[in-house]
Design an enzyme around this catalytic site. Structure first.
Site, PDB file in Angstrom:
ATOM      1  N   ASP A 161       5.978 -36.210  -4.191  1.00  0.00           N
ATOM      2  CA  ASP A 161       6.002 -35.474  -2.928  1.00  0.00           C
ATOM      3  C   ASP A 161       5.411 -34.072  -3.065  1.00  0.00           C
ATOM      4  OD1 ASP A 161       6.533 -35.274  -0.256  1.00  0.00           O
ATOM      5  OD2 ASP A 161       8.594 -34.594  -0.498  1.00  0.00           O
ATOM      6  N   CYS A 214       8.783 -56.704   9.202  1.00  0.00           N
ATOM      7  CA  CYS A 214       9.899 -56.303  10.065  1.00  0.00           C
ATOM      8  C   CYS A 214      10.292 -57.443  10.992  1.00  0.00           C
ATOM      9  CB  CYS A 214       9.502 -55.102  10.928  1.00  0.00           C
ATOM     10  SG  CYS A 214       9.257 -53.585  10.000  1.00  0.00           S
ATOM     11  N   CYS A 228      14.203 -49.272  14.914  1.00  0.00           N
ATOM     12  CA  CYS A 228      13.905 -47.861  14.612  1.00  0.00           C
ATOM     13  C   CYS A 228      13.158 -47.211  15.765  1.00  0.00           C
ATOM     14  CB  CYS A 228      13.114 -47.732  13.316  1.00  0.00           C
ATOM     15  SG  CYS A 228      11.643 -48.759  13.263  1.00  0.00           S
ATOM     16  N   CYS A 264      16.084 -43.443  11.826  1.00  0.00           N
ATOM     17  CA  CYS A 264      15.251 -44.652  11.782  1.00  0.00           C
ATOM     18  C   CYS A 264      15.466 -45.459  10.507  1.00  0.00           C
ATOM     19  CB  CYS A 264      13.772 -44.310  11.982  1.00  0.00           C
ATOM     20  SG  CYS A 264      13.097 -43.163  10.780  1.00  0.00           S
TER      21      CYS A 264
HETATM   22  C1  B12 Z   1       3.974 -35.415   5.605  1.00  0.00           C
HETATM   23  C2  B12 Z   1       5.228 -36.153   5.196  1.00  0.00           C
HETATM   24  C3  B12 Z   1       6.273 -36.202   6.111  1.00  0.00           C
HETATM   25  C4  B12 Z   1       6.105 -35.770   7.561  1.00  0.00           C
HETATM   26  C5  B12 Z   1       5.329 -36.872   8.323  1.00  0.00           C
HETATM   27  C6  B12 Z   1       5.919 -38.277   8.107  1.00  0.00           C
HETATM   28  C7  B12 Z   1       4.987 -39.418   8.409  1.00  0.00           C
HETATM   29  N1  B12 Z   1       5.583 -40.563   8.688  1.00  0.00           N
HETATM   30  O1  B12 Z   1       3.788 -39.281   8.363  1.00  0.00           O
HETATM   31  C8  B12 Z   1       7.570 -35.567   7.991  1.00  0.00           C
HETATM   32  C9  B12 Z   1       7.985 -34.116   7.747  1.00  0.00           C
HETATM   33  C10 B12 Z   1       7.892 -35.921   9.441  1.00  0.00           C
HETATM   34  C11 B12 Z   1       8.292 -36.467   6.971  1.00  0.00           C
HETATM   35  C12 B12 Z   1       9.522 -37.027   7.198  1.00  0.00           C
HETATM   36  C13 B12 Z   1      10.185 -37.841   6.283  1.00  0.00           C
HETATM   37  N2  B12 Z   1       9.825 -38.061   4.997  1.00  0.00           N
HETATM   38 CO1  B12 Z   1       8.121 -37.530   4.271  1.00  0.00          CO
HETATM   39  N3  B12 Z   1       6.440 -37.258   3.485  1.00  0.00           N
HETATM   40  C14 B12 Z   1       5.332 -36.748   3.914  1.00  0.00           C
HETATM   41  C15 B12 Z   1       4.222 -36.870   2.867  1.00  0.00           C
HETATM   42  C16 B12 Z   1       4.033 -35.507   2.193  1.00  0.00           C
HETATM   43  C17 B12 Z   1       2.897 -37.393   3.426  1.00  0.00           C
HETATM   44  C18 B12 Z   1       3.037 -38.577   4.398  1.00  0.00           C
HETATM   45  C19 B12 Z   1       1.736 -38.913   5.057  1.00  0.00           C
HETATM   46  O2  B12 Z   1       0.737 -39.028   4.385  1.00  0.00           O
HETATM   47  N4  B12 Z   1       1.719 -39.043   6.389  1.00  0.00           N
HETATM   48  C20 B12 Z   1       0.523 -39.405   7.112  1.00  0.00           C
HETATM   49  C21 B12 Z   1       0.656 -40.844   7.574  1.00  0.00           C
HETATM   50  C22 B12 Z   1      -0.652 -41.282   8.219  1.00  0.00           C
HETATM   51  O3  B12 Z   1       0.854 -41.581   6.402  1.00  0.00           O
HETATM   52  P1  B12 Z   1       2.153 -42.494   6.107  1.00  0.00           P
HETATM   53  O4  B12 Z   1       3.305 -42.114   6.946  1.00  0.00           O
HETATM   54  O5  B12 Z   1       2.352 -42.529   4.637  1.00  0.00           O
HETATM   55  O6  B12 Z   1       1.632 -43.848   6.717  1.00  0.00           O
HETATM   56  C23 B12 Z   1       0.902 -44.760   5.965  1.00  0.00           C
HETATM   57  C24 B12 Z   1       0.981 -46.091   6.593  1.00  0.00           C
HETATM   58  O7  B12 Z   1       0.647 -45.998   7.932  1.00  0.00           O
HETATM   59  C25 B12 Z   1      -0.087 -46.742   5.784  1.00  0.00           C
HETATM   60  N5  B12 Z   1      -0.544 -48.040   6.125  1.00  0.00           N
HETATM   61  C26 B12 Z   1      -1.604 -48.523   5.508  1.00  0.00           C
HETATM   62  N6  B12 Z   1      -1.794 -49.740   5.918  1.00  0.00           N
HETATM   63  C27 B12 Z   1      -0.871 -50.073   6.819  1.00  0.00           C
HETATM   64  C28 B12 Z   1      -0.638 -51.234   7.534  1.00  0.00           C
HETATM   65  C29 B12 Z   1       0.416 -51.293   8.422  1.00  0.00           C
HETATM   66  C30 B12 Z   1       0.648 -52.540   9.197  1.00  0.00           C
HETATM   67  C31 B12 Z   1       1.267 -50.202   8.609  1.00  0.00           C
HETATM   68  C32 B12 Z   1       2.410 -50.264   9.557  1.00  0.00           C
HETATM   69  C33 B12 Z   1       1.015 -49.035   7.876  1.00  0.00           C
HETATM   70  C34 B12 Z   1      -0.044 -48.988   6.976  1.00  0.00           C
HETATM   71  O8  B12 Z   1      -1.136 -45.805   5.733  1.00  0.00           O
HETATM   72  C35 B12 Z   1      -0.599 -44.531   5.958  1.00  0.00           C
HETATM   73  C36 B12 Z   1      -1.110 -43.629   4.866  1.00  0.00           C
HETATM   74  O9  B12 Z   1      -0.499 -43.922   3.608  1.00  0.00           O
HETATM   75  C37 B12 Z   1       4.843 -37.940   1.888  1.00  0.00           C
HETATM   76  C38 B12 Z   1       4.482 -37.748   0.405  1.00  0.00           C
HETATM   77  C39 B12 Z   1       3.080 -38.178   0.152  1.00  0.00           C
HETATM   78  N7  B12 Z   1       2.309 -37.310  -0.482  1.00  0.00           N
HETATM   79  O10 B12 Z   1       2.693 -39.267   0.534  1.00  0.00           O
HETATM   80  C40 B12 Z   1       6.357 -37.809   2.134  1.00  0.00           C
HETATM   81  C41 B12 Z   1       7.188 -39.107   2.141  1.00  0.00           C
HETATM   82  C42 B12 Z   1       6.458 -40.104   3.002  1.00  0.00           C
HETATM   83  N8  B12 Z   1       8.413 -38.714   2.838  1.00  0.00           N
HETATM   84  C43 B12 Z   1       9.461 -39.287   2.400  1.00  0.00           C
HETATM   85  C44 B12 Z   1      10.741 -39.155   2.999  1.00  0.00           C
HETATM   86  C45 B12 Z   1      11.934 -39.591   2.170  1.00  0.00           C
HETATM   87  C46 B12 Z   1      10.857 -38.654   4.309  1.00  0.00           C
HETATM   88  C47 B12 Z   1      12.104 -38.716   5.218  1.00  0.00           C
HETATM   89  C48 B12 Z   1      12.917 -39.995   5.085  1.00  0.00           C
HETATM   90  C49 B12 Z   1      12.989 -37.473   4.958  1.00  0.00           C
HETATM   91  C50 B12 Z   1      14.153 -37.318   5.896  1.00  0.00           C
HETATM   92  N9  B12 Z   1      15.232 -38.102   5.767  1.00  0.00           N
HETATM   93  O11 B12 Z   1      14.164 -36.445   6.754  1.00  0.00           O
HETATM   94  C51 B12 Z   1      11.443 -38.587   6.627  1.00  0.00           C
HETATM   95  C52 B12 Z   1      11.071 -39.968   7.204  1.00  0.00           C
HETATM   96  C53 B12 Z   1      10.407 -39.870   8.545  1.00  0.00           C
HETATM   97  C54 B12 Z   1       9.518 -41.090   8.799  1.00  0.00           C
HETATM   98  N10 B12 Z   1       9.992 -42.036   9.577  1.00  0.00           N
HETATM   99  O12 B12 Z   1       8.404 -41.136   8.242  1.00  0.00           O
HETATM  100  C55 B12 Z   1       9.164 -40.226   1.239  1.00  0.00           C
HETATM  101  C56 B12 Z   1       9.190 -41.677   1.752  1.00  0.00           C
HETATM  102  C57 B12 Z   1       9.702 -42.697   0.766  1.00  0.00           C
HETATM  103  C58 B12 Z   1       9.648 -44.081   1.359  1.00  0.00           C
HETATM  104  N11 B12 Z   1      10.463 -44.979   0.816  1.00  0.00           N
HETATM  105  O13 B12 Z   1       8.916 -44.381   2.276  1.00  0.00           O
HETATM  106  C59 B12 Z   1       7.733 -39.706   0.792  1.00  0.00           C
HETATM  107  C60 B12 Z   1       6.800 -40.776   0.246  1.00  0.00           C
HETATM  108  C61 B12 Z   1       7.984 -38.619  -0.278  1.00  0.00           C
HETATM  109  C62 B12 Z   1       8.315 -39.207  -1.649  1.00  0.00           C
HETATM  110  N12 B12 Z   1       7.481 -38.978  -2.624  1.00  0.00           N
HETATM  111  O14 B12 Z   1       9.303 -39.883  -1.836  1.00  0.00           O
HETATM  112  N13 B12 Z   1       7.528 -36.675   5.883  1.00  0.00           N
HETATM  113  S1  SF4 Z   2      14.458 -50.953  11.792  1.00  0.00           S
HETATM  114 FE1  SF4 Z   2      12.254 -50.564  11.908  1.00  0.00          FE
HETATM  115  S2  SF4 Z   2      11.568 -50.540   9.805  1.00  0.00           S
HETATM  116 FE2  SF4 Z   2      13.570 -51.539   9.786  1.00  0.00          FE
HETATM  117  S3  SF4 Z   2      13.118 -53.745   9.979  1.00  0.00           S
HETATM  118 FE3  SF4 Z   2      13.454 -52.952  12.047  1.00  0.00          FE
HETATM  119  S4  SF4 Z   2      11.404 -52.433  12.771  1.00  0.00           S
HETATM  120 FE4  SF4 Z   2      11.261 -52.631  10.541  1.00  0.00          FE
HETATM  121  S1  SF4 Z   3      13.203 -39.295  11.019  1.00  0.00           S
HETATM  122 FE1  SF4 Z   3      14.381 -39.212  12.959  1.00  0.00          FE
HETATM  123  S2  SF4 Z   3      13.062 -38.173  14.442  1.00  0.00           S
HETATM  124 FE2  SF4 Z   3      11.766 -38.788  12.683  1.00  0.00          FE
HETATM  125  S3  SF4 Z   3      10.946 -40.767  13.270  1.00  0.00           S
HETATM  126 FE3  SF4 Z   3      12.823 -41.215  12.152  1.00  0.00          FE
HETATM  127  S4  SF4 Z   3      14.429 -41.312  13.736  1.00  0.00           S
HETATM  128 FE4  SF4 Z   3      12.631 -40.355  14.663  1.00  0.00          FE
END
Ligand code: B12
Ligand code: SF4
Ligand code: SF4
Length: 386
Positions: A133, A187, A193, A243
């Protein structure tokens, strides 16, 4: 030694270190993740997180982080510390990943020693980047490629055996290791969620708009929590788990973390004492109180802002004197403004008097707007009672 045997030894050593999930992928670009990241950025969903605005190529190509990279090792470690007890004491709710010690520090130490042990066991010098992270790589995408799990509709990576309450950690190595097959899972018809997110931040399956996400609003956000979202933030003072809480994979599979560093007793725990946090006036005091935990991330003003919102939502009458202290004495306009909002929500006589007094002496324009809005709200409510 061949890539297969090296992979076996990696797994053995990583498990000895306490990692729950181990996987390997090559160092090729994470093409689909990169595309999705680009779309997310273009839609403005990265909010003002500077590091998430970097070109998608930088975040999706491991070789940009280490030229000599040949493998990316993805490791998963459960942080699940159990569930929140009832919030009977009116506390500020803390997301589970942050109950204990700062995972960046804890995991990095183990990654370093894992790499050292690997060098010793394989008898080769390994060039490695170790992080969790911290470095801008799409860690979820890399982990999915390495077989750790699949993307849930909440965008979290879900593992069929342990759910989604796990951290992802990475080792980029100049060593050839046998790769794993990509993670699969589904899912199914579930959309819990998406339906449960308090702010509607999950815009499409796997797409979270950070501008609306409570986790962003209470941790990464440096400014105000938009007024229209404050009620939805409820009692969350740091992060959000909604979620993940509703996810059937976690309900059935979440297993307690085996790392004592992530248990409630070692850090902030499940709830903050709101009045205590609101009483922190200096940066030094704040650092001393939260040093070594993830809660330093939003800074003093950010955490107090969050506690004001939680106090307002919980209608904490007992916190009124401390909120008045924030409104009248805190040096940060962010804190004064959110304290005004909370006092407006609680709305007892003491709150109303304090807001009127503040109106006379508040120098900051943004805070004046908050105070006026709070007083208008109070007026509106008392008119409604007449
Ligand atoms: C920026 C960030 C955030 C932001 C944005 C979150 C987001 N969803 O984008 C904020 C501050 C909101 C956040 C919140 C949280 N985060 Co955060 N965050 C990050 C960070 C630094 C980057 C994420 C990112 O690149 N976002 C941009 C989007 C586009 O990318 P993505 O969410 O990873 O989505 C991917 C999928 O869509 C994927 N994808 C590819 N092919 C396909 C196909 C399909 C069908 C689908 C559905 C997706 C998919 O491609 C995308 C790019 O990888 C990572 C660490 C890292 N360097 O990766 C941690 C990370 C994702 N976070 C983490 C955590 C724990 C959290 C929280 C749970 C913390 C909390 N309890 O408050 C929440 C969860 C919120 C949520 N539902 O995502 C963990 C997740 C672990 C896991 N098991 O998934 C990470 C990996 C950190 C770590 N090293 O452990 N986070
Ligand atoms: S709560 Fe969201 S992430 Fe979990 S199984 Fe249902 S749709 Fe998938
Ligand atoms: S972490 Fe909370 S506010 Fe963010 S997507 Fe999940 S349920 Fe929504």
């Amino acid at each position: 030694m061949g890539p297969r045997e090296a992979r076996r030894i990696l797994e053995e050593k990583a498990r000895e270190k306490g990692f729950d999930l181990v996987g390997v992928t090559g160092a090729e670009p994470l093409a689909e993740g990169g595309e999705r990241l680009k779309e997310w950025q273009e839609a403005g969903m990265a909010a003002d997180m500077g590091y998430m605005h970097r070109p998608a190529e930088l975040l999706s190509e491991p070789k940009r982080l280490q030229k000599s990279a040949r493998s990316v090792v993805s490791l998963g470690v459960s942080y699940y510390p159990g569930d929140h007890p009832e919030n009977d004491g009116g506390g500020g709710r803390v997301a589970r990943y942050a109950w204990g010690k700062d995972y960046h520090i804890v995991i990095k130490e183990r990654l370093r020693s894992l790499r050292a042990e690997l060098e010793e066991a394989l008898g080769v010098k390994i060039k490695a980047r170790a992080f969790t992270d911290a470095v801008p790589l799409l860690e979820r995408s890399a982990a999915q490629h390495a077989g750790l799990g699949f993307f849930g509709r909440n965008s979290c990576l879900i593992n069929g055996n342990i759910g989604s309450y796990f951290f992802i950690a990475d080792l980029i190595l100049d060593l050839e290791l046998e790769p794993d097959v990509h993670g699969t899972g589904t899912c199914g018809k579930c959309t819990r969620c998406m339906a449960s997110c308090p702010t509607g931040a999950i815009k499409a399956p796997g797409v979270v708009d950070a501008r609306l996400c409570i986790s962003y609003l209470t941790i990464e956000n440096k400014g105000e929590i938009p007024r229209e979202l404050r009620h939805a933030v409820n009692d969350w003072a740091f992060g959000c788990d909604v979620c993940q809480e509703v996810c059937p994979y976690n309900k059935r599979k979440a297993t307690m973390s085996r790392w004592p560093e992530f248990s409630a007793g070692t850090g902030a725990g499940p709830y903050l004492e709101i009045e205590e946090v609101l009483g922190i006036r200096t940066e030094q005091e704040f650092e001393k109180r939260f040093e070594g935990t993830p809660l330093t991330r939003p800074g003093r003003a950010g955490l107090l802002r969050n506690c004001c919102v939680a106090a307002g939502n919980l209608r904490l009458v007992d916190a009124v004197p401390t909120l008045v202290g924030c409104l009248h004495e805190d040096e940060s306009p962010l804190v004064r403004g959110h304290a005004a909002w909370a006092l407006g929500e609680i709305g007892d006589a003491e709150s109303a008097t304090a807001l009127r007094e503040a109106l006379e002496r508040e120098p900051d324009e943004g805070c004046l707007v908050e105070i006026e809005a709070a007083l208008e709200g109070l007026q509106g409510r008392s008119d409604g009672l007449e």
